[in-house]
Design a protein around this motif. Structure first.
Motif, short mmCIF file in Angstrom:
data_model
loop_
_atom_site.label_atom_id
_atom_site.label_comp_id
_atom_site.label_asym_id
_atom_site.label_seq_id
_atom_site.Cartn_x
_atom_site.Cartn_y
_atom_site.Cartn_z
N PHE A 83 0.83 -1.19 0.00
CA PHE A 83 0.00 0.00 0.00
C PHE A 83 0.87 1.25 0.00
O PHE A 83 2.10 1.17 0.11
CB PHE A 83 -0.98 0.01 1.18
N VAL A 138 -8.41 7.48 4.55
CA VAL A 138 -7.92 6.48 3.60
C VAL A 138 -8.63 6.68 2.27
O VAL A 138 -9.84 6.92 2.22
CB VAL A 138 -8.19 5.05 4.12
N CYS A 178 -4.64 0.73 6.62
CA CYS A 178 -4.15 0.27 5.32
C CYS A 178 -3.43 -1.06 5.43
O CYS A 178 -3.55 -1.92 4.53
CB CYS A 178 -3.24 1.31 4.69
#
Length: 325
Positions: free
Chosen positions: A113, A286, A313
């Motif tokens: 990520f 996010v 995440c």
């Protein structure tokens, strides 16, 4: 499957229960219980960002690749009491280069990520959606604010308060899909979504109520995967079972809502900022809807906010990795 139901009516086979996360403390426990993920940090030469990343790494929650100005990154690490291994630092002279490298690390499978460091949001998102080298999924991305709110029994998602200004029905479907997928990634089996409006009745003169009813119907038809969407529904009914009982409104979401789907970006932005400023809420931000989650905070965000965004995440990335195996 259930037959479609009118707003405020209980679907025939819905069961409340299953996985939920009550607090950021519980989020930390869950993130620490899964396999560490690797974050690619674009423009990592930022003290708050590095503090959050290095703290989470020290706890064994994640590994990292730091893209940006090597000497600054290593110097900040030393000032924070961490000896950053030089091989984890990737040089980039410009913000655009840092964003492109970070995205390429995800494409190559070297990172799970992204984390935005000291750069403009637009710069990293431009790299993410690049049609040749990006990691888009062909649908709009959207922002989810995850709140720990005093007086509410679990974490609460609010979407979209930061990406899509005036979504039409198709935009709202993408927002709902992204938010539900995020909560699935956090371990929720069937998230409860409230498409909030100023009232709980459909009125052709108030387009968000029409859209909310359409979102509920789409959810009943399986458009967003396992979830339940109620709408239109007012905010008090979504968050207070007592208010719903007084009004005689029956729905699985009352007092149990996981995700508030707002009618537009301005409403979501003002709602979240009001809860943070006046209600003591803590939040993380996010971006979801790409091939990986993106920890996206203001450059002025606190260490705590960036740290908790990384946890969200990491948990989502771990779930994606498990589903791919």
């Amino acid at each position: 499957t259930c037959a479609p139901t009118a707003p405020g009516m209980m679907p025939c086979s819905f069961k409340i229960g299953g996985t939920m996360i009550h607090s950021f403390t519980e989020l930390r426990e869950r993130a620490g219980a899964v396999r560490p993920q690797t974050v690619a940090v674009a423009c990592a030469h930022d003290a708050h960002t590095l503090e959050a990343v290095l703290h989470a790494a020290q706890e064994g929650i994640l590994n990292y690749l730091l893209i940006g100005h090597p000497e600054e990154i290593l110097s900040i690490g030393r000032s924070l009491g961490h000896a950053i291994a030089p091989e984890t630092v990737i040089p980039a002279e410009t913000d655009e280069e840092a964003a492109a490298i970070a995205v390429s690390l995800v494409r190559e499978g070297r990172a799970g990520f992204l984390q935005k460091g000291l750069m403009q949001t637009a710069t990293i998102l431009k790299a993410v959606v690049n049609k040749q080298t990006g990691i888009g999924l062909g649908r709009p991305m959207s922002h989810v604010a995850l709140l720990e709110l005093p007086g509410y029994p679990k974490l609460l998602g609010v979407t979209d308060g930061g990406m899509i200004p005036n979504p039409d029905l198709e935009g709202k479907k993408a927002i709902a899909h992204n938010a539900v997928a995020m909560f699935h990634g956090l371990g929720y089996e069937r998230p409860l979504v409230s498409a909030v409006c100023a009232a709980e009745n459909v009125s052709p003169k108030i387009i968000e109520t029409v859209d909310a009813a359409a979102l509920k119907q789409a959810a009943l038809e399986g458009a967003f995967g396992p979830c339940y969407v109620e709408g239109p529904i007012s905010l008090d009914l979504a968050l207070s079972r007592e208010s719903a009982q007084i009004k005689g409104y029956e729905s699985p979401v009352t007092g149990e809502t996981d995700i508030l789907l707002v009618p537009g970006m301005a409403a979501g932005n003002m709602m979240v900022k009001s809860l943070v400023l006046f209600a003591g809420a803590r939040m993380v931000g996010v971006v979801t809807g790409a091939k990986c989650p993106i920890a996206l905070n203001s450059r002025s965000a606190s260490f705590e906010e960036k740290y908790h965004s990384l946890l969200v995440c990491a948990l989502m990335s771990s779930s994606r990795e498990e589903n791919a195996e």
